[in-house]
Design an enzyme around this catalytic site. Structure first.
Site, short mmCIF file in Angstrom:
data_model
loop_
_atom_site.label_atom_id
_atom_site.label_comp_id
_atom_site.label_asym_id
_atom_site.label_seq_id
_atom_site.Cartn_x
_atom_site.Cartn_y
_atom_site.Cartn_z
N LYS A 197 -3.24 -5.78 12.84
CA LYS A 197 -3.08 -4.43 13.39
C LYS A 197 -4.37 -3.69 13.09
CE LYS A 197 -0.57 -0.07 13.09
NZ LYS A 197 -1.79 0.73 12.77
N GLY A 224 -4.38 0.06 1.97
CA GLY A 224 -4.24 1.42 2.46
C GLY A 224 -3.61 2.33 1.43
N GLY A 273 1.95 4.91 2.76
CA GLY A 273 2.09 4.00 3.90
C GLY A 273 2.45 2.60 3.47
N GLY A 274 1.80 2.11 2.41
CA GLY A 274 2.08 0.77 1.93
C GLY A 274 3.49 0.64 1.40
N GLU A 311 -2.41 -3.59 -1.27
CA GLU A 311 -3.35 -3.00 -2.22
C GLU A 311 -3.35 -1.52 -1.90
OE1 GLU A 311 -6.21 -0.96 -3.14
OE2 GLU A 311 -7.57 -2.30 -2.08
N CYS A 371 -11.52 1.92 -3.09
CA CYS A 371 -10.29 1.82 -3.88
C CYS A 371 -10.59 1.60 -5.35
CB CYS A 371 -9.39 0.71 -3.33
SG CYS A 371 -10.25 -0.84 -3.03
N GLU A 421 -4.42 9.12 -7.16
CA GLU A 421 -5.72 9.00 -6.50
C GLU A 421 -5.97 10.15 -5.53
OE1 GLU A 421 -8.17 5.57 -4.03
OE2 GLU A 421 -6.01 5.77 -3.70
#
Length: 504
Positions: free
Chosen positions: A182, A239, A243-244, A263, A300, A389
């Site tokens: 995607k 991401g 969302g993850g 991740e 990240c 974060e």
């Protein structure tokens, strides 16, 4: 080699369009129109991937290695065009994109070499013992086998190395798993040109059309359809935490739950021990400022927190960091939305009553300027929001009253991708107390360095306990990443003619 995007999806060797469309939002130049992915596109790609797995999953390691190398060659052949479209879409510099392209082709070739060695197969053989008493032992052989079609979600901050032909795709293809990517809507043109490179390599080698597909983004429903499709056997994701976690939950709620290798980010704390702080605090501050603002802080592994014992050395460190960051200009971020989210996160943290802003430069639009805040260990431990974060060039200095409080703060950490110790010889005893704690908190521990820059090699771990990643035993960087897309199969008394070639 020039490039003009078609705005279409690659599904089973065919470029497919269709309404609706979304417009890209490049940092420079005009937008392009791209077809929005749909659940129908997902279904077609998944069925083609499952069909391709019948032959690709049992193909030789030499065939798959040749495929990976051919992809690398095709990407290099399009190098200047990839850099041009990538820079326009993301605002990243040419040097950054060219370096990232080198990493991308390097890890493709690394996985080619890795599978040819065969060690990853973990082959085991316990020969039959027909005369053993009281029970004979059968002949048992074990080997790692590919799991089937894999879905990969491209990352916003690495348009090459963590995207269409990035580490997730490379490791899955190396394992023998067809891949459906995607694409990220922040850089759809970059996604398309890399997908064309992969498809050219596939076509040259005569591999099944369904071995790779690209579905452009645009709407959340395509991602949901992808992780819930019954033919998808695992998901690789880089991401945001929100969302993850949403996709992870969908994977777990399937009638047949599948692994989600996400991740999800990290604040990557640095513990600056007293000896190092006293002897070279200014040097560490300069290095931290550079790491914190590298790529506008859009890594990240960005080291967002520096922990140290309060006192004169901590004051000098804060002053040196403020001076170093103030000299760094604002930088263009990947998208307008990421820039806005950075400012929102920065302002929310700076607005807390016991957080002191040290540096807060004005920035607007798609730009971000460095920010530096300060608080105490007791405040940080009481407010978990301070440990979340903020994606961008934001640093938080946390001063503690004692080494005991530093240890307690380490115990309170959530899962991290990295933790760093800055230490001199006189700090060894303190570091020895911290190490058992940090080993449980992070996938990678550094000494006297900075975590930005993740080496692609056999010994790298890019992962960690939740929420750094959703699977603490996995890595998305390095050759061990292939293990995510394999499973062990044991063969008992199976005739050699029926065994996989890798066991013969």
């Amino acid at each position: 080699m020039g490039f003009e995007p078609s705005g279409e999806h690659l599904i089973a060797g065919e470029w497919v369009g269709g309404a609706p469309h979304f417009a890209s939002s490049p940092a420079t130049g005009g937008p392009h129109s791209y077809s929005v992915g749909t659940p129908d596109h997902v279904a077609r790609a998944a069925e083609a991937a499952e069909s391709a797995f019948g032959s690709y999953g049992s193909s030789s390691r030499a065939t798959r290695a040749a495929f990976l190398r051919a992809i690398a060659d095709e990407i290099e052949a399009r190098g200047s065009a990839i850099t041009k479209v990538g820079c326009a879409e993301t605002g990243l510099t040419e040097a950054r994109l060219e370096g990232e392209r080198g990493r991308t082709v390097g890890q493709l070739r690394l996985f080619a070499d890795h599978i040819l060695k065969g060690d990853y197969l973990d082959r085991r053989h316990d020969p039959a013992q027909p005369d053993r008493r009281p029970q004979p032992r059968p002949d048992l052989r074990l080997v790692q086998r590919p799991i089937g079609p894999v879905a990969v979600f491209g990352a916003s901050n690495f348009p090459l190395a963590f995207s269409v032909a990035g580490g997730d795709t490379a490791s899955a293809l190396a394992a023998g798993c067809p891949v459906i990517v995607k694409g990220h809507s922040a850089h759809p043109g970059t996604c398309e040109i890399v997908a064309r490179a992969i498809d050219a390599a596939r076509e040259d080698l005569g591999l099944p059309k369904g071995v790779f597909s690209l579905i452009q983004g645009g709407r959340r429903e395509v991602g949901q359809a992808l992780v819930q499709h019954p033919l998808i056997r695992a998901v690789g994701f880089t991401g945001s935490l929100a969302g993850g976690r949403a996709l992870f939950d969908l994977c777990a709620q399937r009638p047949d739950p599948i692994p989600f290798f996400g991740e999800l980010g990290s604040v990557n704390p640095m513990f600056i021990l007293p000896g190092a702080l006293a002897s070279r605090g200014a040097e560490i501050a300069q290095g931290w400022a550079g790491s914190l603002t590298l790529g506008a802080g859009q890594f990240c592994t960005n080291p967002g927190i520096a922990v140290m014992v309060e006192g004169e050395d901590a004051e000098a460190f804060a002053s040196a960091t403020q001076k170093a960051l103030a000299a760094i200009p604002a930088q263009t971020m990947l998208t307008d939305g990421i820039a806005a989210a950075f400012r929102q996160g920065r302002d929310a943290m700076a607005g807390k009553s016991q957080v002191t802003p040290i540096l807060a430069s004005d920035c607007a639009g798609r730009s971000a300027a460095p920010a530096l805040l300060r608080t105490t260990g007791s405040v940080w431990r009481a407010d978990h929001v301070l440990g979340e974060e903020v994606f961008g060039p934001l640093g938080l200095i946390v001063t503690v009253a004692s080494l005991e409080e530093m240890l307690a703060l380490a115990v309170d950490l959530r899962g991290q991708l990295t933790c760093t110790l800055h230490l001199d010889d006189q700090d060894t005893a303190v570091a020895q107390r911290l190490m058992p704690v940090l080993e449980r908190k992070a996938g990678r521990i550094l000494a006297n360095g900075y975590p930005t820059g993740v080496e692609v090699c056999d010994a790298m771990v890019h992962g960690g306990p939740y929420p750094a990643s959703t699977n603490f035993g996995a890595t998305s960087v390095g050759t061990m990443a292939i293990r995510r897309f394999l499973r062990p199969v044991s063969y008992q008394n199976v005739p050699e003619a029926l065994l996989p070639d890798d066991l013969k």
